[in-house]
Design an enzyme around this catalytic site. Sequence first.
Site, PDB file in Angstrom:
ATOM      1  CE  LYS A  77       3.573   4.478  -2.602  1.00  0.00           C
ATOM      2  NZ  LYS A  77       4.777   4.619  -1.720  1.00  0.00           N
ATOM      3  CE1 TYR A 107       2.005   5.841   2.855  1.00  0.00           C
ATOM      4  CE2 TYR A 107       1.286   7.634   1.441  1.00  0.00           C
ATOM      5  CZ  TYR A 107       1.726   6.336   1.600  1.00  0.00           C
ATOM      6  OH  TYR A 107       1.897   5.522   0.506  1.00  0.00           O
ATOM      7  CG  ASN A 136       7.864   3.048  -3.062  1.00  0.00           C
ATOM      8  OD1 ASN A 136       6.817   3.672  -3.248  1.00  0.00           O
ATOM      9  ND2 ASN A 136       8.204   2.560  -1.894  1.00  0.00           N
ATOM     10  CG  HIS A 188       0.015   2.045   0.152  1.00  0.00           C
ATOM     11  ND1 HIS A 188       0.762   2.273   1.280  1.00  0.00           N
ATOM     12  CD2 HIS A 188      -1.172   1.507   0.570  1.00  0.00           C
ATOM     13  CE1 HIS A 188       0.040   1.899   2.350  1.00  0.00           C
ATOM     14  NE2 HIS A 188      -1.128   1.441   1.945  1.00  0.00           N
ATOM     15  CD  GLU A 226      -3.362   1.319   4.539  1.00  0.00           C
ATOM     16  OE1 GLU A 226      -2.330   1.637   5.158  1.00  0.00           O
ATOM     17  OE2 GLU A 226      -3.347   0.542   3.557  1.00  0.00           O
TER      18      GLU A 226
HETATM   19  P1  ADP Z   1       5.866   0.333   2.392  1.00  0.00           P
HETATM   20  O1  ADP Z   1       5.283   1.272   1.349  1.00  0.00           O
HETATM   21  O2  ADP Z   1       6.753  -0.713   1.747  1.00  0.00           O
HETATM   22  O3  ADP Z   1       4.838  -0.252   3.310  1.00  0.00           O
HETATM   23  P2  ADP Z   1       6.617   2.091   4.600  1.00  0.00           P
HETATM   24  O4  ADP Z   1       5.222   1.902   5.107  1.00  0.00           O
HETATM   25  O5  ADP Z   1       7.750   1.830   5.521  1.00  0.00           O
HETATM   26  O6  ADP Z   1       6.877   1.228   3.269  1.00  0.00           O
HETATM   27  O7  ADP Z   1       6.806   3.589   4.094  1.00  0.00           O
HETATM   28  C1  ADP Z   1       5.764   4.239   3.379  1.00  0.00           C
HETATM   29  C2  ADP Z   1       6.358   4.937   2.183  1.00  0.00           C
HETATM   30  O8  ADP Z   1       7.222   5.970   2.634  1.00  0.00           O
HETATM   31  C3  ADP Z   1       7.255   4.050   1.292  1.00  0.00           C
HETATM   32  O9  ADP Z   1       6.532   3.320   0.322  1.00  0.00           O
HETATM   33  C4  ADP Z   1       8.164   5.067   0.655  1.00  0.00           C
HETATM   34  O10 ADP Z   1       7.531   5.704  -0.460  1.00  0.00           O
HETATM   35  C5  ADP Z   1       8.348   6.067   1.765  1.00  0.00           C
HETATM   36  N1  ADP Z   1       9.563   5.759   2.515  1.00  0.00           N
HETATM   37  C6  ADP Z   1       9.757   4.781   3.416  1.00  0.00           C
HETATM   38  N2  ADP Z   1      11.003   4.784   3.909  1.00  0.00           N
HETATM   39  C7  ADP Z   1      11.617   5.805   3.281  1.00  0.00           C
HETATM   40  C8  ADP Z   1      12.943   6.339   3.343  1.00  0.00           C
HETATM   41  N3  ADP Z   1      13.858   5.826   4.159  1.00  0.00           N
HETATM   42  N4  ADP Z   1      13.212   7.385   2.555  1.00  0.00           N
HETATM   43  C9  ADP Z   1      12.294   7.923   1.734  1.00  0.00           C
HETATM   44  N5  ADP Z   1      11.016   7.462   1.624  1.00  0.00           N
HETATM   45  C10 ADP Z   1      10.709   6.414   2.387  1.00  0.00           C
HETATM   46 MG    MG Z   2       3.615   0.722   4.693  1.00  0.00          MG
END
Ligand code: ADP
Ligand code: MG
Length: 141
Positions: free
Chosen positions: A11, A51, A114, A117, A128
Amino acid sequence: MPLERTLSIIKPDAVAKNVIGQIYARFEAAGLKIVAARMVHLSRGDAEAFYAVHKERAFFKDLVGFMSSGPVMIQVLQGPGAIAKNRELMGATDPKQASKGSIRADFADSIDANAVHGSDGAETAAAEIAFFFPGVNVYDR
Ligand code: ADP
Ligand code: MG
């Protein structure tokens, strides 16, 4: 373990920190091969489409804004159990909850920024990969 492919994105926060190589080294050390890759600055529209499953979530607008804030490095990883292996290397979504030594524990600052992905299952991995590499060679190697 079956040979799988998964989609990984480094990211904008991790690209800005100049840690693409350190993250690639972790994939390689875990037996995952990079079989396709490209660097892209996503438009808001690209990020919204990628997304789309999260479009009803409160964080969607921030997520789209963040993912289109700078270049990302997108790759297909291939290896035995690649989908779960990549998720294990990544660590939990919230870096505060991520296991010690995981990519998010070591490189991520917040749940928004974070670092990486990774596809979360076989169906999302296929969709994807097709989203970012349509008609592009994904190599068997
Ligand atoms: P992952 O990336 O671990 O698969 P998710 O698919 O649940 O997580 O969410 C996609 C992305 O959305 C996350 O990587 C994060 O950047 C963002 N995200 C998820 N939950 C939150 C939250 N509660 N607050 C802010 N951003 C979030
Ligand atoms: Mg995810």
